[in-house]
Design a protein around this motif. Structure first.
Motif, short mmCIF file in Angstrom:
data_model
loop_
_atom_site.label_atom_id
_atom_site.label_comp_id
_atom_site.label_asym_id
_atom_site.label_seq_id
_atom_site.Cartn_x
_atom_site.Cartn_y
_atom_site.Cartn_z
N HIS A 100 32.95 34.00 19.84
CA HIS A 100 33.93 33.26 20.46
C HIS A 100 33.53 32.22 21.09
CE1 HIS A 100 36.76 36.64 19.40
NE2 HIS A 100 35.92 37.19 19.23
N GLY A 101 33.73 30.88 20.43
CA GLY A 101 33.36 29.78 21.22
C GLY A 101 34.07 28.37 20.67
N PRO A 102 34.78 27.65 21.56
CA PRO A 102 34.62 27.88 22.83
C PRO A 102 35.34 29.20 23.59
CG PRO A 102 35.33 25.73 22.45
CD PRO A 102 35.58 26.66 21.18
N VAL A 103 34.50 29.64 24.27
CA VAL A 103 35.20 31.24 25.05
C VAL A 103 36.37 31.03 25.67
CG1 VAL A 103 34.08 30.65 27.50
CG2 VAL A 103 34.02 33.04 26.29
N GLY A 104 37.22 31.96 25.48
CA GLY A 104 38.57 32.18 26.31
C GLY A 104 39.47 31.59 25.28
N LEU A 105 41.02 32.27 25.62
CA LEU A 105 42.09 31.85 25.24
C LEU A 105 42.29 30.47 25.64
CD1 LEU A 105 44.25 35.05 25.23
CD2 LEU A 105 42.85 34.52 23.37
N ASP A 106 43.01 29.92 24.79
CA ASP A 106 43.37 28.33 24.92
C ASP A 106 44.77 28.58 25.78
OD1 ASP A 106 43.95 25.86 25.15
OD2 ASP A 106 44.23 25.31 22.90
N ILE A 107 44.56 28.59 27.26
CA ILE A 107 45.77 28.51 28.16
C ILE A 107 45.80 27.20 28.75
CG2 ILE A 107 45.74 31.09 28.05
CD1 ILE A 107 44.45 31.00 30.73
N GLY A 108 45.02 26.52 28.55
CA GLY A 108 44.88 25.19 29.28
C GLY A 108 44.15 25.32 30.64
N ALA A 109 43.37 26.24 30.58
CA ALA A 109 42.62 26.46 31.99
C ALA A 109 41.78 25.24 32.36
CB ALA A 109 41.64 27.68 31.52
N ALA A 110 41.61 24.93 33.40
CA ALA A 110 40.99 23.79 34.14
C ALA A 110 40.02 24.40 35.23
CB ALA A 110 41.91 22.94 34.74
N SER A 111 40.35 25.10 36.07
CA SER A 111 39.59 25.56 37.31
C SER A 111 38.88 26.84 36.85
CB SER A 111 40.37 25.93 38.55
OG SER A 111 41.07 27.19 38.22
N PRO A 112 37.66 26.96 37.43
CA PRO A 112 36.66 28.08 37.22
C PRO A 112 37.59 29.34 37.12
CG PRO A 112 35.62 26.78 38.70
CD PRO A 112 36.97 26.09 38.63
N SER A 113 38.44 29.64 37.99
CA SER A 113 39.29 30.79 38.07
C SER A 113 40.31 30.89 36.87
CB SER A 113 40.19 31.11 39.24
OG SER A 113 39.29 31.14 40.65
N GLU A 114 40.73 29.72 36.66
CA GLU A 114 41.59 29.92 35.29
C GLU A 114 40.75 30.16 34.28
OE1 GLU A 114 45.03 26.96 36.81
OE2 GLU A 114 43.45 26.19 35.39
N ILE A 115 39.39 29.58 33.93
CA ILE A 115 38.73 29.86 32.83
C ILE A 115 38.39 31.24 32.82
CG2 ILE A 115 36.51 29.33 31.79
CD1 ILE A 115 36.77 26.64 33.18
N ALA A 116 38.16 31.78 33.95
CA ALA A 116 37.70 33.38 34.04
C ALA A 116 39.07 34.08 33.56
CB ALA A 116 37.32 33.68 35.41
N VAL A 117 40.02 33.79 34.00
CA VAL A 117 41.35 34.32 33.51
C VAL A 117 41.53 34.39 31.60
CG1 VAL A 117 43.81 34.49 33.35
CG2 VAL A 117 42.73 34.22 35.52
N SER A 118 41.04 33.14 31.28
CA SER A 118 41.31 33.12 29.64
C SER A 118 40.12 33.98 29.26
CB SER A 118 41.03 31.66 29.52
OG SER A 118 39.63 31.06 29.47
N ILE A 119 38.87 33.94 29.62
CA ILE A 119 38.08 35.09 29.17
C ILE A 119 38.30 36.28 29.21
CG2 ILE A 119 35.57 35.49 29.39
CD1 ILE A 119 34.92 32.83 30.51
N LEU A 120 38.60 36.64 30.34
CA LEU A 120 39.15 38.20 30.28
C LEU A 120 40.38 38.50 29.61
CD1 LEU A 120 38.29 40.93 31.66
CD2 LEU A 120 39.96 40.24 33.66
N ALA A 121 41.21 37.59 29.33
CA ALA A 121 42.22 37.92 28.40
C ALA A 121 41.85 38.05 26.92
CB ALA A 121 43.42 36.78 28.66
N GLU A 122 40.95 37.01 26.60
CA GLU A 122 40.37 36.85 25.21
C GLU A 122 39.65 38.34 25.17
OE1 GLU A 122 38.97 33.70 22.22
OE2 GLU A 122 37.26 34.32 23.83
N ILE A 123 38.73 38.75 25.94
CA ILE A 123 38.04 40.15 25.82
C ILE A 123 38.86 41.22 25.52
CG2 ILE A 123 36.76 41.73 27.03
CD1 ILE A 123 35.22 39.25 28.49
N THR A 124 40.07 41.00 26.23
CA THR A 124 41.09 42.52 26.18
C THR A 124 41.77 42.29 25.00
OG1 THR A 124 41.47 42.08 28.75
CG2 THR A 124 43.33 43.31 27.40
N ALA A 125 42.16 41.11 24.33
CA ALA A 125 42.77 41.13 23.15
C ALA A 125 41.66 41.51 21.88
CB ALA A 125 43.24 39.56 22.83
#
Length: 342
Positions: A310-335
């Motif tokens: 999965h690259g670029p890593v994470g769901l495309d939620i428009g994440a910008a900050s490190p915390s938002e990117i982390a949320v997108s990664i964990l969401a994709e892992i869960t999915a």
């Protein structure tokens, strides 16, 4: 694995710490029982409607009234504790049924009500100490097992993972077609392997811990992978190829690569592609990911292998900050884990 051949083991701080408090009910029940205070293991065995907790969720009640875990999100826990103390005093199992009204459901954040059945098993008198010990040992050694119990008699036993392959694969506890046999699935804890102790990892690791993952951070650069930056987290200051060989990958592992450096990322990536790792994600732009694909092709990996990344890593939620990117990664892992990924 031979269930009967398992050796005795007690709950250590390290073993307990590798699990979230919601996932450590068997370990706590064994420890409390051996401490002499008594313990009852309470398990959700059936649900209907919008029940607060999924089947297999557990709560442990101590003889002194302390509790850990959850079977209802809070709406019926008080009644379960009272019934558990009574079951402990009588030395018998109990099967409780609760209807969660719309009003109670609203109080715990649900849209509508539901019904749950909860099995109470006092440790020692009903759930035998040797059986619980074998279960805790299997969990500590990352061995998948199932616990089979009769809802009528309360008699239970551990069985090999092969007895219920579909339940183990789906990570789904439940009652069998006979309406009496409940099977509790105990898969190894989920693990998150993070390569690169960067700022995104500092946000991702605690989020993953809350979600029930046992994280490991691989970082050969001591200044990045420090205890101060990742308190209480297992950190391996080895090069990824050595660290991966030490950890080992299995079907309960997710790998996230965050360094942008092929010298660090690629050895772990190639090891994951040769394994049953259920999720592989790598940070970087589409251009970076294209270069990564080319390197993997040169290393001999096929199209199907590379498609697992999965690259670029994470769901495309428009994440910008490190915390938002982390949320997108964990969401994709869960999915991916739950079969919801596109």
């Amino acid at each position: 694995m031979t269930i009967a051949g398992m050796t005795s083991g007690t709950l250590s701080n390290a073993a307990e710490g590798s699990l979230s408090r919601f996932d450590a009910a068997p370990e706590l029940a064994l420890a409390w029982h051996r401490a002499g205070q008594g313990a009852v293991l309470c398990t959700v065995v059936q649900t209907w409607g919008s029940a607060p907790r999924r089947t297999g969720s557990q709560l442990v009640v101590g003889g002194d009234g302390r509790i850990e875990g959850s079977v209802s999100g809070g709406c019926v826990e008080g009644a379960v504790v009272v019934e558990a103390q009574d079951a402990l005093a009588q030395g018998c199992h109990k099967l409780l049924e609760f209807g969660v009204s719309d009003g109670d459901a609203f109080a715990v954040g649900l849209a509508c009500g539901g019904t749950i059945k909860v099995l109470l098993e006092p440790v020692g008198s009903v759930l035998k100490e040797e059986t619980l010990d074998a279960l805790v040992t299997a969990r500590r050694e990352r061995e998948a097992v199932a616990y089979e119990v009769s809802l009528k008699s309360g008699k239970g036993r551990l069985v090999e993972a092969g007895a219920y392959p579909e339940r183990l694969r789906m990570d789904r506890s439940g009652v069998e077609e006979d309406g009496n046999t409940f099977v509790a699935v105990h898969n190894p804890p989920l693990r998150l392997i993070v390569v690169g102790a960067v700022h995104i990892a500092q946000a991702l690791v605690p989020m993953a811990q809350i979600a029930g993952y046992d994280p490991v951070v691989i970082e050969p650069r001591a200044a990045f992978g420090s205890e101060e930056r990742f308190p209480g987290v297992r950190i391996l200051e080895d090069w990824p190829d050595d660290a991966v060989a030490q950890i080992g990958f299995d079907s309960r592992c997710a790998l996230v690569l965050l360094t942008h450096d092929p010298k660090l990322d690629d050895p772990a990536l190639m090891a994951a592609l040769r394994s049953e790792c259920f999720y592989i994600g790598a940070l970087g732009s589409k251009r970076t990911h294209g270069q990564r694909r080319e390197r993997m092709i040169e290393a001999g990996f096929g199209t199907a292998d590379i498609a697992r990344i999965h690259g670029p890593v994470g769901l495309d939620i428009g994440a910008a900050s490190p915390s938002e990117i982390a949320v997108s990664i964990l969401a994709e892992i869960t999915a991916v884990l739950r079969g919801k990924a596109e």
